[in-house]
Scaffold this motif. Structure first.
Motif, PDB file in Angstrom:
ATOM      1  N   UNK A  85       1.052  -1.026   0.069  1.00 12.64           N
ATOM      2  CA  UNK A  85      -0.468   0.022   0.030  1.00 12.64           C
ATOM      3  C   UNK A  85       0.820   1.191   0.186  1.00 12.64           C
ATOM      4  N   UNK A  86       2.019   0.794   0.278  1.00 13.57           N
ATOM      5  CA  UNK A  86       2.964   2.674   0.650  1.00 13.57           C
ATOM      6  C   UNK A  86       2.955   3.284  -1.334  1.00 13.57           C
ATOM      7  N   UNK A  87       3.421   4.464  -0.798  1.00 13.80           N
ATOM      8  CA  UNK A  87       3.250   5.142  -2.240  1.00 13.80           C
ATOM      9  C   UNK A  87       5.340   5.430  -3.023  1.00 13.80           C
ATOM     10  N   UNK A  88       5.821   4.587  -1.923  1.00 13.67           N
ATOM     11  CA  UNK A  88       7.445   4.339  -3.048  1.00 13.67           C
ATOM     12  C   UNK A  88       7.480   3.350  -3.301  1.00 13.67           C
ATOM     13  N   UNK A  89       8.174   3.651  -4.502  1.00 13.67           N
ATOM     14  CA  UNK A  89       8.457   1.952  -5.335  1.00 13.67           C
ATOM     15  C   UNK A  89       9.852   1.439  -3.962  1.00 13.67           C
ATOM     16  N   UNK A  90      10.191   0.537  -4.618  1.00 11.36           N
ATOM     17  CA  UNK A  90      11.144   0.249  -3.614  1.00 11.36           C
ATOM     18  C   UNK A  90      12.116   0.535  -4.268  1.00 11.36           C
ATOM     19  N   UNK A  91      12.378   0.525  -5.154  1.00  9.48           N
ATOM     20  CA  UNK A  91      13.904   1.529  -6.100  1.00  9.48           C
ATOM     21  C   UNK A  91      13.662   2.640  -4.953  1.00  9.48           C
ATOM     22  N   UNK A  92      13.185   3.859  -5.003  1.00  8.49           N
ATOM     23  CA  UNK A  92      12.593   4.476  -4.434  1.00  8.49           C
ATOM     24  C   UNK A  92      12.757   4.308  -2.223  1.00  8.49           C
ATOM     25  N   UNK A  93      12.776   3.643  -2.456  1.00  4.85           N
ATOM     26  CA  UNK A  93      12.357   3.083  -1.009  1.00  4.85           C
ATOM     27  C   UNK A  93      14.262   3.460  -0.391  1.00  4.85           C
ATOM     28  N   UNK A  94      14.320   1.895  -1.333  1.00  7.49           N
ATOM     29  CA  UNK A  94      16.022   1.634  -0.835  1.00  7.49           C
ATOM     30  C   UNK A  94      17.318   3.213  -0.905  1.00  7.49           C
ATOM     31  N   UNK A  95      16.850   4.062  -1.335  1.00  6.54           N
ATOM     32  CA  UNK A  95      17.730   5.073  -2.159  1.00  6.54           C
ATOM     33  C   UNK A  95      17.923   6.171  -1.447  1.00  6.54           C
ATOM     34  N   UNK A  96      17.519   6.557  -0.513  1.00  4.65           N
ATOM     35  CA  UNK A  96      18.102   6.905   1.149  1.00  4.65           C
ATOM     36  C   UNK A  96      19.335   5.955   2.230  1.00  4.65           C
ATOM     37  N   UNK A  97      18.330   5.165   1.989  1.00  8.76           N
ATOM     38  CA  UNK A  97      20.037   3.480   2.894  1.00  8.76           C
ATOM     39  C   UNK A  97      21.094   4.249   2.211  1.00  8.76           C
ATOM     40  N   UNK A  98      21.010   3.279   0.569  1.00  6.32           N
ATOM     41  CA  UNK A  98      22.240   3.460  -0.302  1.00  6.32           C
ATOM     42  C   UNK A  98      23.112   4.616  -0.251  1.00  6.32           C
ATOM     43  N   UNK A  99      22.170   6.119   0.368  1.00  2.75           N
ATOM     44  CA  UNK A  99      23.177   7.703   0.575  1.00  2.75           C
ATOM     45  C   UNK A  99      23.808   7.743   1.856  1.00  2.75           C
ATOM     46  N   UNK A 100      22.880   6.570   2.910  1.00  2.00           N
ATOM     47  CA  UNK A 100      24.010   6.682   3.691  1.00  2.00           C
ATOM     48  C   UNK A 100      24.840   5.403   4.063  1.00  2.00           C
ATOM     49  N   UNK A 101      24.965   5.023   2.839  1.00  7.43           N
ATOM     50  CA  UNK A 101      25.518   3.687   3.334  1.00  7.43           C
ATOM     51  C   UNK A 101      27.081   3.664   2.022  1.00  7.43           C
ATOM     52  N   UNK A 102      26.596   4.489   1.610  1.00  8.45           N
ATOM     53  CA  UNK A 102      28.206   5.184   0.966  1.00  8.45           C
ATOM     54  C   UNK A 102      28.585   6.417   0.838  1.00  8.45           C
ATOM     55  N   UNK A 103      27.963   7.344   2.514  1.00  8.99           N
ATOM     56  CA  UNK A 103      28.771   8.578   3.258  1.00  8.99           C
ATOM     57  C   UNK A 103      29.511   8.484   3.680  1.00  8.99           C
ATOM     58  N   UNK A 104      30.802   9.070   3.548  1.00  4.55           N
ATOM     59  CA  UNK A 104      32.141   8.658   4.328  1.00  4.55           C
ATOM     60  C   UNK A 104      32.491   9.581   5.257  1.00  4.55           C
ATOM     61  N   UNK A 105      31.792  10.193   5.589  1.00  7.23           N
ATOM     62  CA  UNK A 105      31.604  11.041   6.414  1.00  7.23           C
ATOM     63  C   UNK A 105      32.070  10.954   7.891  1.00  7.23           C
ATOM     64  N   UNK A 106      32.606  10.984   8.908  1.00  6.42           N
ATOM     65  CA  UNK A 106      32.870  10.400  10.476  1.00  6.42           C
ATOM     66  C   UNK A 106      32.232  11.172  11.354  1.00  6.42           C
ATOM     67  N   UNK A 107      31.777  12.448  11.380  1.00  2.78           N
ATOM     68  CA  UNK A 107      31.121  13.175  11.719  1.00  2.78           C
ATOM     69  C   UNK A 107      29.696  12.332  11.851  1.00  2.78           C
ATOM     70  N   UNK A 108      28.641  12.043  10.545  1.00  2.01           N
ATOM     71  CA  UNK A 108      27.716  12.074  10.289  1.00  2.01           C
ATOM     72  C   UNK A 108      27.082  10.171  11.494  1.00  2.01           C
TER      73      UNK A 108
END
Length: 240
Positions: free
Chosen positions: A204-227
């Motif tokens: 029932x969600x409004x987003x596709x799994x492709x869209x839902x995965x994007x913020x997870x992938x972005x965070x996983x590839x973030x290298x800033x140690x302060x985050x």
């Protein structure tokens, strides 16, 4: 090549996150409670030309399964760079606390909260062997106290109270663990994929799994140690 373990990755957002990260040249271990489902997920990825993936049988709610998975992974890698705690269940309805079932609440917490803690602590030694490891807890807006108490909030999702409460607890774990690991270089954050169409919500969600995965992938590839000790969504931060 960095190593990633994603729990509950044989389907839904977990599978799509694995696909996107593998395409970014990470080696991804797809955690799955069932061996056949895990192998089927690997087969699908292989058909897409993705070979830098493998399955790992693990039921996050079963400490013996978690320990066996850790022992197996230790024979394959020297260090784990990213752990994504994605495995979750929605629980049965109704979930309002007035009419709900306490045993249903326990089952939801066993997977969504205690499961994430069990696998994190069990795999922490492997994470510490990485130069700059990251732990990502897949949460939800329904776990945000600030959003739940905000004026004009969407009360239609109150039927997910058991699920939401487990995500609130998971967010607390995120902050407290991040504080404990400050001197280790291991970052710990929460992220919500948003209201994504999966079998968790009967699609029932409004987003596709492709869209839902994007913020997870972005965070996983973030290298800033302060985050670290932060809660993200697609487009920015989420209030706790």
């Amino acid at each position: 090549m960095k190593n990633i373990l994603i729990t509950g990755a044989n389907k839904g957002i977990g599978f799509e996150t694995a696909r996107q990260l593998a395409q970014l040249n990470y080696f991804v271990y797809l955690g799955s409670r069932d061996s056949e489902n895990g192998l089927e997920a690997i087969r699908k990825l292989n058909e897409m030309g993705i070979t830098n993936v493998a399955t790992l049988v693990v039921d996050v709610a079963d400490i013996y399964s978690v320990r066996q998975a850790r022992q197996e992974l230790e024979t394959k890698i020297n260090a784990l760079d990213i752990l994504i705690n994605n495995a979750a269940i929605a629980g049965d309805q109704p979930q309002d606390f007035v009419n709900g079932d306490v045993e249903n609440l326990r089952r939801v917490f066993d997977t969504n909260f205690f499961g994430a803690i069990q696998i994190t602590l069990e795999f922490l030694p492997l994470l510490k062997k990485s130069g700059a490891a990251s732990i990502i807890n897949v949460s939800s807006e329904v776990g945000s106290i600030a959003l739940r108490t905000a004026a004009g909030r969407n009360t239609n999702r109150d039927k997910y109270n058991a699920y939401g409460a487990s995500k609130t607890a998971l967010n607390a774990f995120t902050v407290m663990l991040a504080n404990e690991l400050t001197d280790t270089g291991i970052r710990v954050n929460s992220v919500t994929p948003g209201y994504t169409a999966t079998d968790l919500n009967q699609f029932q969600g409004a987003k596709t799994v492709e869209q839902g995965a994007l913020p997870i992938v972005k965070l996983a590839t973030e290298n800033n140690p302060d985050i670290t000790a932060m809660f993200f969504k697609d487009g920015g931060e989420v209030p706790w």
